[in-house]
Design a protein around this motif. Structure first.
Motif, PDB file in Angstrom:
ATOM      1  N   PHE A   1      -6.074   2.500  -3.085  1.00 31.14           N
ATOM      2  CA  PHE A   1      -5.687   1.127  -2.739  1.00 31.14           C
ATOM      3  C   PHE A   1      -6.168   0.134  -3.799  1.00 31.14           C
ATOM      4  O   PHE A   1      -7.017   0.450  -4.634  1.00 31.14           O
ATOM      5  CB  PHE A   1      -6.289   0.755  -1.375  1.00 31.14           C
ATOM      6  CG  PHE A   1      -5.441   1.241  -0.217  1.00 31.14           C
ATOM      7  CD1 PHE A   1      -4.601   0.371   0.459  1.00 31.14           C
ATOM      8  CD2 PHE A   1      -5.468   2.569   0.166  1.00 31.14           C
ATOM      9  CE1 PHE A   1      -3.801   0.823   1.508  1.00 31.14           C
ATOM     10  CE2 PHE A   1      -4.677   3.030   1.217  1.00 31.14           C
ATOM     11  CZ  PHE A   1      -3.857   2.149   1.888  1.00 31.14           C
TER      12      PHE A   1
ATOM     13  N   TRP B   1       0.042  -4.452  10.185  1.00 29.10           N
ATOM     14  CA  TRP B   1      -0.431  -5.659   9.482  1.00 29.10           C
ATOM     15  C   TRP B   1      -0.596  -6.831  10.442  1.00 29.10           C
ATOM     16  O   TRP B   1      -1.477  -7.666  10.272  1.00 29.10           O
ATOM     17  CB  TRP B   1       0.528  -6.021   8.336  1.00 29.10           C
ATOM     18  CG  TRP B   1       0.598  -4.928   7.300  1.00 29.10           C
ATOM     19  CD1 TRP B   1      -0.338  -3.939   7.096  1.00 29.10           C
ATOM     20  CD2 TRP B   1       1.636  -4.681   6.352  1.00 29.10           C
ATOM     21  NE1 TRP B   1       0.059  -3.103   6.083  1.00 29.10           N
ATOM     22  CE2 TRP B   1       1.257  -3.534   5.605  1.00 29.10           C
ATOM     23  CE3 TRP B   1       2.849  -5.313   6.049  1.00 29.10           C
ATOM     24  CZ2 TRP B   1       2.048  -3.022   4.582  1.00 29.10           C
ATOM     25  CZ3 TRP B   1       3.635  -4.805   5.022  1.00 29.10           C
ATOM     26  CH2 TRP B   1       3.243  -3.669   4.300  1.00 29.10           C
TER      27      TRP B   1
ATOM     28  N   LEU C   1      -5.461   5.786   7.703  1.00 28.57           N
ATOM     29  CA  LEU C   1      -4.898   5.916   6.367  1.00 28.57           C
ATOM     30  C   LEU C   1      -4.742   7.386   5.965  1.00 28.57           C
ATOM     31  O   LEU C   1      -4.020   7.714   5.040  1.00 28.57           O
ATOM     32  CB  LEU C   1      -5.739   5.154   5.338  1.00 28.57           C
ATOM     33  CG  LEU C   1      -5.828   3.634   5.569  1.00 28.57           C
ATOM     34  CD1 LEU C   1      -6.704   2.978   4.515  1.00 28.57           C
ATOM     35  CD2 LEU C   1      -4.453   2.956   5.590  1.00 28.57           C
TER      36      LEU C   1
ATOM     37  N   HIS D   1       6.206   4.779  11.337  1.00 34.27           N
ATOM     38  CA  HIS D   1       5.536   3.515  11.674  1.00 34.27           C
ATOM     39  C   HIS D   1       6.297   2.341  11.088  1.00 34.27           C
ATOM     40  O   HIS D   1       7.100   2.506  10.163  1.00 34.27           O
ATOM     41  CB  HIS D   1       4.094   3.497  11.145  1.00 34.27           C
ATOM     42  CG  HIS D   1       4.025   3.575   9.644  1.00 34.27           C
ATOM     43  ND1 HIS D   1       4.167   4.753   8.956  1.00 34.27           N
ATOM     44  CD2 HIS D   1       3.869   2.622   8.698  1.00 34.27           C
ATOM     45  CE1 HIS D   1       4.092   4.528   7.656  1.00 34.27           C
ATOM     46  NE2 HIS D   1       3.918   3.237   7.468  1.00 34.27           N
TER      47      HIS D   1
ATOM     48  N   ARG E   1      -1.063   0.008  -3.587  1.00 31.42           N
ATOM     49  CA  ARG E   1      -1.616   1.366  -3.495  1.00 31.42           C
ATOM     50  C   ARG E   1      -0.734   2.370  -4.237  1.00 31.42           C
ATOM     51  O   ARG E   1       0.450   2.115  -4.489  1.00 31.42           O
ATOM     52  CB  ARG E   1      -1.750   1.808  -2.042  1.00 31.42           C
ATOM     53  CG  ARG E   1      -0.438   1.981  -1.323  1.00 31.42           C
ATOM     54  CD  ARG E   1      -0.636   2.193   0.175  1.00 31.42           C
ATOM     55  NE  ARG E   1       0.602   2.561   0.825  1.00 31.42           N
ATOM     56  CZ  ARG E   1       1.558   1.699   1.197  1.00 31.42           C
ATOM     57  NH1 ARG E   1       1.436   0.405   0.927  1.00 31.42           N
ATOM     58  NH2 ARG E   1       2.646   2.126   1.792  1.00 31.42           N
TER      59      ARG E   1
END
Ligand code: 6CS
Ligand code: FE
Length: 296
Positions: free
Chosen positions: A95, A152, A206, A146, A131
């Motif tokens: 990231f 977010w 993640l 997703h 990222r």
């Protein structure tokens, strides 16, 4: 601030119609589109747009050198920006690459990209997240379905749907090496998810996402209603996708690696507020709150 898109707050699934425009270009911007009308219409309808061979072979070579350089540099690193695969030490993502690499900082400010993004988001933007996702041949793992906006919004406090992801393919994307799959038209529906995420959810999500993923019935409905698209293209192609477009990707058991560089641009009118989950915000390297150089 009112929560227009509540999620992970109830045990009931619900589907909320989109309350934001898809193309945010305002008055005076109509004639400044770097995209053709056909491309704009397609992005508006589908929630994504593939720009084949946007970057030259030379640019791809340079970017690839940089991503392998970073992977080497971070091989043993325990920096939180480096996310490893769920069951091995292989690097899955790095990231904040626009902050950790001068080269990617320059790529994120590429005027050709900014012209498009400024148009789609209707004005100035900043990089909310960047990222690299590595998906090596044989061992690269999947990303479950997703909507980025769901995460977010809930975990980072992004108020409205006014952000776009730019995914730069750094290897050829075939239909079979774990490319992104998207549901065209899904950006029109906010799939409110069930279950409350635990503290520091990102450390797990993640690697493998468990909360903030759609329930099977909603996902089945989306796929039956709209189908599933798999845009493919050579290295250097750019995929623009709207923040609420449902997407995911399979693992990669082919010998052909699939590496992508992502930059997420958010409108300066849509800066992050307190997370709508009520939990503590995620760290700066995942969601920019402080350092916000405006790009226009
Ligand atoms: O949690 C996030 O912000 C991210 N997770 C995924 C699976 N996609 C977008 C974003 O990087
Ligand atoms: Fe995503």
């Amino acid at each position: 601030m009112q929560d227009l898109y509540p999620s992970r707050k109830s045990q009931e699934v619900s589907i909320i119609p989109r309350k934001d425009p898809v193309i945010h270009a305002g008055e005076g911007q109509e004639n400044h589109s770097p995209l053709s009308q056909q491309q704009i219409d397609s992005y508006e309808k589908n929630g994504f747009l593939m720009l084949e061979s946007f970057f030259s072979e030379n640019e791809v070579k340079e970017m690839s050198k940089e991503i392998y350089g970073l992977a080497d540099e971070y091989k043993q690193s325990d920096k939180p920006e480096v996310v490893r695969e769920p069951t091995s030490e292989e690097i899955r993502s790095i990231f904040a690459v626009h902050q950790n690499s001068d080269y990617f900082d320059k790529v994120s400010a590429d005027q050709r990209l900014l012209d498009i993004v400024n148009y789609l988001l209707g004005g100035d933007v900043y990089v909310n997240q960047s990222r690299i996702n590595y998906k090596p041949g044989f061992t690269g793992k999947e990303f479950y379905w997703h909507s980025d906006f769901e995460t977010w919004h809930v975990e980072d406090g992004m108020p409205r749907m006014r952000a776009v992801s730019v995914s730069i393919a750094l290897s050829d994307n075939y239909s079979f090496n774990g490319p992104l799959m998207l549901i065209p038209g899904s950006h029109e529906h906010f799939i409110s998810c069930i279950g409350e995420a635990p503290e520091d959810h990102y450390k797990k999500s993640l690697k493998m996402q468990e909360f903030g993923v759609p329930d099977h019935d909603s996902m089945r409905w989306l796929a039956e209603e709209y189908g599933i698209s798999v845009p493919t293209g050579p290295a250097g192609s750019v995929l623009l996708f709207e923040c609420n477009t449902m997407h995911g990707s399979n693992s990669n058991i082919t010998p052909y690696g699939r590496n992508n560089l992502f930059m997420v641009y958010n409108s300066v009118e849509n800066r992050l507020v307190e997370p709508f989950s009520g939990a503590a915000p995620r760290p700066e390297f995942i969601a920019a709150r402080k350092k916000l150089p405006v790009l226009g």
